[in-house]
Design an enzyme around this catalytic site. Structure first.
Site, PDB file in Angstrom:
ATOM      1  N   CYS A 121      41.737  42.472  38.069  1.00 20.49           N
ATOM      2  CA  CYS A 121      40.773  41.379  37.955  1.00 20.49           C
ATOM      3  C   CYS A 121      41.433  40.142  37.336  1.00 20.49           C
ATOM      4  O   CYS A 121      42.249  39.510  37.986  1.00 20.49           O
ATOM      5  CB  CYS A 121      39.529  41.821  37.210  1.00 20.49           C
ATOM      6  SG  CYS A 121      38.100  40.757  37.554  1.00 20.49           S
ATOM      7  N   GLU A 138      39.248  50.600  36.454  1.00 19.79           N
ATOM      8  CA  GLU A 138      39.423  51.267  35.155  1.00 19.79           C
ATOM      9  C   GLU A 138      38.113  51.572  34.443  1.00 19.79           C
ATOM     10  O   GLU A 138      38.100  52.209  33.387  1.00 19.79           O
ATOM     11  CB  GLU A 138      40.295  50.387  34.251  1.00 19.79           C
ATOM     12  CG  GLU A 138      39.588  49.208  33.584  1.00 19.79           C
ATOM     13  CD  GLU A 138      39.306  48.037  34.516  1.00 19.79           C
ATOM     14  OE1 GLU A 138      38.906  46.979  33.998  1.00 19.79           O
ATOM     15  OE2 GLU A 138      39.460  48.158  35.747  1.00 19.79           O
ATOM     16  N   HIS A 193      37.825  45.879  39.734  1.00 17.10           N
ATOM     17  CA  HIS A 193      38.126  46.819  38.648  1.00 17.10           C
ATOM     18  C   HIS A 193      38.176  48.243  39.185  1.00 17.10           C
ATOM     19  O   HIS A 193      37.410  48.618  40.066  1.00 17.10           O
ATOM     20  CB  HIS A 193      37.051  46.745  37.562  1.00 17.10           C
ATOM     21  CG  HIS A 193      37.005  45.445  36.838  1.00 17.10           C
ATOM     22  ND1 HIS A 193      37.784  45.178  35.734  1.00 17.10           N
ATOM     23  CD2 HIS A 193      36.275  44.332  37.074  1.00 17.10           C
ATOM     24  CE1 HIS A 193      37.531  43.945  35.315  1.00 17.10           C
ATOM     25  NE2 HIS A 193      36.625  43.415  36.104  1.00 17.10           N
TER      26      HIS A 193
END
Length: 286
Positions: free
Chosen positions: A95, A186, A184
């Protein structure tokens, strides 16, 4: 059998207290990596170069890629990214991290026409078929979107790996070993819920409850798609010279790939059939 450890740790730069390395950190360590996590907001010092690290991971955050006043550690992050691309040190930018990689290599980031929030799909580009990280991904992998800025111009020589109707640049590679993601991978559902609380004012017109419900449901699919990518990144860090792909430096070489994304349902079915046929071929077949 556990994976062989890396010769040196992976440097992980955290740009926001509410965006830690999360599940990505687990996937990396499960693949044999040791992580050296340093938080810019916490005032951590960053090294001058990556000579003591095997790779660099740069996480997301609420800052703009050019917000050096609000996030005074960003110039050093961009310098590390520039040096990593020039020296073929593996990089994964997530990101804001992907946006910083684009800027450091000569691209541009601007405010997106429309923000993206929640669980969505992105579509692989044709160039992803031979990419060391993206080649084994599903054609339309699940991701978690949470951004108001986007990469409006890729660096010269960059390869576009994934797109979506919301943002043309969803993933790219610059040089041989530096990957940037607009989205994203994570996150945990708890992290996403925290972001929704932090952004409650700007999300007043969104169905936040539905976004959170869909995001929580998608997280197992995100892990299924992206855990192997994290393991492949550790493999690249373990033996960078074995990674496929020509060496292309930023600010030189051909323009970014403009191959069409695979989005048409008939093309997706044909590509899936091709993947199935390929999987049935004996090892070593071309």
């Amino acid at each position: 059998m556990s994976a062989a450890p890396l010769a040196a740790p992976i440097l992980v730069i955290q740009n926001d207290e509410s965006d830690p390395v999360g599940r990505l950190g687990t996937w990396l360590t499960d693949a044999g990596a040791e992580l050296d996590v340093r938080s810019g907001p916490a005032g951590a010092e960053f090294p001058d170069d990556l000579s003591e690290h095997s790779a660099l991971v740069v996480l997301g955050g609420a800052a703009n890629a050019y917000d050096d006043d609000g996030a005074p550690w960003l110039p050093q992050v961009r310098r590390l990214l520039t040096g990593a691309v020039a020296s073929d040190k593996p990089v994964l930018g997530v990101c804001l991290g992907g946006q910083l990689l684009a800027v450091a290599a000569g691209g541009r980031v601007e405010r997106a026409a429309s923000a993206e929030y929640g669980a969505q799909l992105v579509a692989k580009r044709q160039a992803a078929a031979g990419d060391p990280l993206f080649k084994e991904l599903p054609i339309t992998p699940d991701v978690l979107q949470w951004h108001v800025d986007e990469i409006s111009r890729l660096p010269n020589g960059a390869v576009l790996l994934a797109s979506s109707p919301g943002s043309e640049v969803q993933a790219f590679r610059v040089g041989r070993l530096a990957w940037g993601l607009q989205f994203h991978i994570e996150t945990t559902p708890e992290m996403v819920a925290t972001w929704a609380e932090e952004d409650a004012e700007v999300m007043a017109d969104y169905d936040v409850a539905r976004i959170l419900e869909r995001s929580a449901t998608a997280h197992p699919d995100i892990e299924e798609a992206w855990r192997p990518v994290a393991a492949a990144f550790v493999d690249v860090a373990r033996d960078p010279q074995a990674a496929a792909g020509p060496r292309t430096l930023p600010m030189a070489g051909p323009p970014a790939s403009t191959a069409a994304p695979i989005t048409d349902p008939a093309e997706i079915r044909a590509a899936l059939a091709a993947e199935l046929n390929a999987s049935r071929q004996p090892h070593g077949a071309h």
